[in-house]
Write a protein that holds these residues in place. Structure first.
Motif, short mmCIF file in Angstrom:
data_model
loop_
_atom_site.label_atom_id
_atom_site.label_comp_id
_atom_site.label_asym_id
_atom_site.label_seq_id
_atom_site.Cartn_x
_atom_site.Cartn_y
_atom_site.Cartn_z
N LEU A 1 -11.11 12.06 -3.80
CA LEU A 1 -10.57 11.58 -2.53
C LEU A 1 -9.48 12.51 -2.02
CD1 LEU A 1 -10.38 7.74 -3.22
CD2 LEU A 1 -11.88 8.89 -1.60
N ARG A 2 -8.63 12.97 -2.90
CA ARG A 2 -7.53 13.85 -2.49
C ARG A 2 -8.07 15.21 -2.03
NH1 ARG A 2 -3.28 11.06 -3.57
NH2 ARG A 2 -3.30 9.58 -5.30
N SER A 3 -9.10 15.70 -2.69
CA SER A 3 -9.65 17.00 -2.31
C SER A 3 -10.27 16.96 -0.92
CB SER A 3 -10.70 17.45 -3.33
OG SER A 3 -11.85 16.62 -3.26
N SER A 4 -10.60 15.76 -0.45
CA SER A 4 -11.19 15.64 0.88
C SER A 4 -10.13 15.52 1.97
CB SER A 4 -12.09 14.40 0.93
OG SER A 4 -11.30 13.22 0.88
N GLY A 5 -8.85 15.45 1.55
CA GLY A 5 -7.78 15.28 2.53
C GLY A 5 -7.51 13.83 2.88
N ARG A 6 -8.18 12.89 2.22
CA ARG A 6 -8.00 11.46 2.49
C ARG A 6 -7.45 10.80 1.24
NH1 ARG A 6 -7.16 7.68 6.46
NH2 ARG A 6 -8.27 5.76 6.05
N GLY A 7 -6.33 11.33 0.73
CA GLY A 7 -5.74 10.76 -0.46
C GLY A 7 -5.25 9.35 -0.23
N LEU A 8 -5.49 8.47 -1.19
CA LEU A 8 -5.03 7.09 -1.11
C LEU A 8 -4.06 6.83 -2.26
CD1 LEU A 8 -8.42 5.25 -0.45
CD2 LEU A 8 -6.70 5.93 1.22
N PRO A 9 -3.16 5.88 -2.10
CA PRO A 9 -2.28 5.53 -3.22
C PRO A 9 -3.08 5.18 -4.46
CG PRO A 9 -1.50 4.51 -1.20
CD PRO A 9 -2.83 5.14 -0.88
N ARG A 10 -2.51 5.53 -5.59
CA ARG A 10 -3.22 5.37 -6.86
C ARG A 10 -3.65 3.92 -7.10
NH1 ARG A 10 -5.33 8.74 -11.05
NH2 ARG A 10 -5.24 7.57 -13.01
N ASP A 11 -2.80 2.96 -6.71
CA ASP A 11 -3.16 1.56 -6.97
C ASP A 11 -4.36 1.13 -6.13
OD1 ASP A 11 -1.70 1.75 -4.65
OD2 ASP A 11 -0.71 -0.19 -4.89
N VAL A 12 -4.54 1.72 -4.95
CA VAL A 12 -5.69 1.40 -4.12
C VAL A 12 -6.96 1.99 -4.73
CG1 VAL A 12 -6.71 1.63 -1.83
CG2 VAL A 12 -4.26 1.29 -2.06
N VAL A 13 -6.88 3.24 -5.20
CA VAL A 13 -8.04 3.86 -5.84
C VAL A 13 -8.44 3.05 -7.07
CG1 VAL A 13 -8.92 5.96 -6.92
CG2 VAL A 13 -7.33 6.13 -5.01
N ARG A 14 -7.45 2.62 -7.84
CA ARG A 14 -7.75 1.80 -9.03
C ARG A 14 -8.42 0.50 -8.63
NH1 ARG A 14 -3.14 1.79 -10.93
NH2 ARG A 14 -3.38 3.36 -12.55
#
Length: 366
Positions: free
Chosen positions: A40-53
């Motif tokens: 997700l971060r490599s795409s430029g659309r990084g999300l907070p870690r708790d959301v990814v989890r």
């Protein structure tokens, strides 16, 4: 009709398979939390870690903390989360299978979950994070407890609060001669000297703490506050080893600089971030600076625990950086997060070692 929905199921799965393989960094046909986060971060659309989890756990139907291909497809097509992944999925769609001009790729369904509502926007706004669910009650409860203990001393021994000699004060105040009673490094926050002292501290901590709770949740703000209190007494024990300490100013100053930490870590999501940073920086610097100047250059003692103010301020900044919410984590902010954590732990350990290693600096126990 969405473009992806127009494609035969077999072609869609080929597309999803290409994305899955790109996300599966170690090539074991399973996607772990770190791989999804990094993708997700490599795409430029990084999300907070708790959301990814959260979304990873949502899709992990097997409960093995990894996603197989079918679970990954279910995640991409989940009606509540299509809009979250739309940007980076579309980038692969346009690269791998160019779609007709004007056609949509993956149309997002209307979000229904709380996380989905937050992240349906292209850019996050700090102001939109204010909420009263859960209610911001931590600072209110702490304040009520501090007032209750203050009144307990005042009602049981008239005038004791002006001298800090009441029953609860005698048990809770930080006293360098009683450093072995470790609770005093924290409980001095419940002792205030005079009505002005407690009134100012209570008003300021409610004014500063409640807005922080509304964005960062009560437990994070309470952690910053309590660690600021402990940092205040530890700093005083190092800088003023023969001074007794009372009041919640260490926690109050931690709340002040926690706002600065929040501004730093959410700079792009916060309106007028530079103005906010300037105001909080000036307030903290002037108060601590004037107390230090009076003490060491003018030899004026206002009985202000400047060391507790300074220690609480430093702790609030460092703890705030790694404990408060960061709405959109960048690579640089990860380095800042680790730096703050390591620096806070190092400073705390140094203060503890000074207390333990140099007992002659302190008054003898009664």
């Amino acid at each position: 009709m969405p473009w992806a929905a127009d494609k035969p199921r077999g072609e869609k799965r080929k597309l999803y398979r290409k994305i899955f393989e790109e996300c599966d960094a170690d090539g074991n046909s399973l996607i772990c939390l770190d791989e999804l986060d990094n993708f997700l971060r490599s795409s430029g659309r990084g999300l907070p870690r708790d959301v990814v989890r959260y979304v990873h756990d949502l899709a992990d139907k097997g409960g093995n903390r990894t996603l197989d291909f079918d679970e990954f497809v279910d995640l991409l097509e989940h009606p509540d989360w299509q809009h979250v992944f739309e940007r980076w999925v579309n980038s692969y769609v346009h690269f791998l299978v160019p779609c007709p001009k004007g056609a949509a790729a993956l149309v997002p369904a209307a979000p229904t979950t709380d996380y989905a509502r937050v992240y349906q926007r292209d850019s996050l706004d700090y102001a939109d994070e204010y909420t009263c669910r859960p209610p911001p009650v931590a600072m209110l409860l702490i304040t009520l407890l501090e007032v209750a203990l203050f009144l307990t001393d005042e009602l049981t021994q008239k005038g004791s609060t002006m001298r800090g000699t009441g029953v609860t004060a005698d048990l809770l105040v930080y006293d360098p001669a009683k450093r072995s009673q470790c609770w005093r490094y924290l409980t001095y926050m419940f002792v205030h000297v005079g009505y002005v002292h407690i009134t100012v501290n209570m008003l300021v901590q409610l004014t500063l703490g409640v807005p922080l709770e509304m964005v960062h949740r009560w437990w994070r703000v309470l952690l910053v506050y309590l660690l600021g209190v402990v940092a205040g007494s530890l700093t005083t024990s190092v800088a003023d080893p023969r001074v007794r300490l009372a009041g919640a100013s260490g926690g109050v100053y931690a709340l002040m600089t926690a706002h600065i930490a929040s501004i730093i870590m959410n700079w792009r999501e916060m309106q007028f971030a530079a103005v906010r940073l300037f105001i909080f920086g000036i307030v903290v610097s002037c108060d601590v600076g004037s107390a230090i100047y009076d003490r060491y250059f003018l030899n004026v003692d206002h009985q202000v625990g400047y060391a507790a103010h300074f220690g609480g301020a430093v702790a609030g900044l460092l703890v705030g950086i790694y404990a408060l919410r960061n709405l959109n984590v960048t690579k640089a902010e990860r380095y800042v997060w680790w730096l703050a954590l390591v620096l806070y732990v190092a400073l705390t350990l140094v203060a503890i070692l000074v207390n333990v290693t140099f007992p002659s600096r302190y008054p003898a126990a009664p």
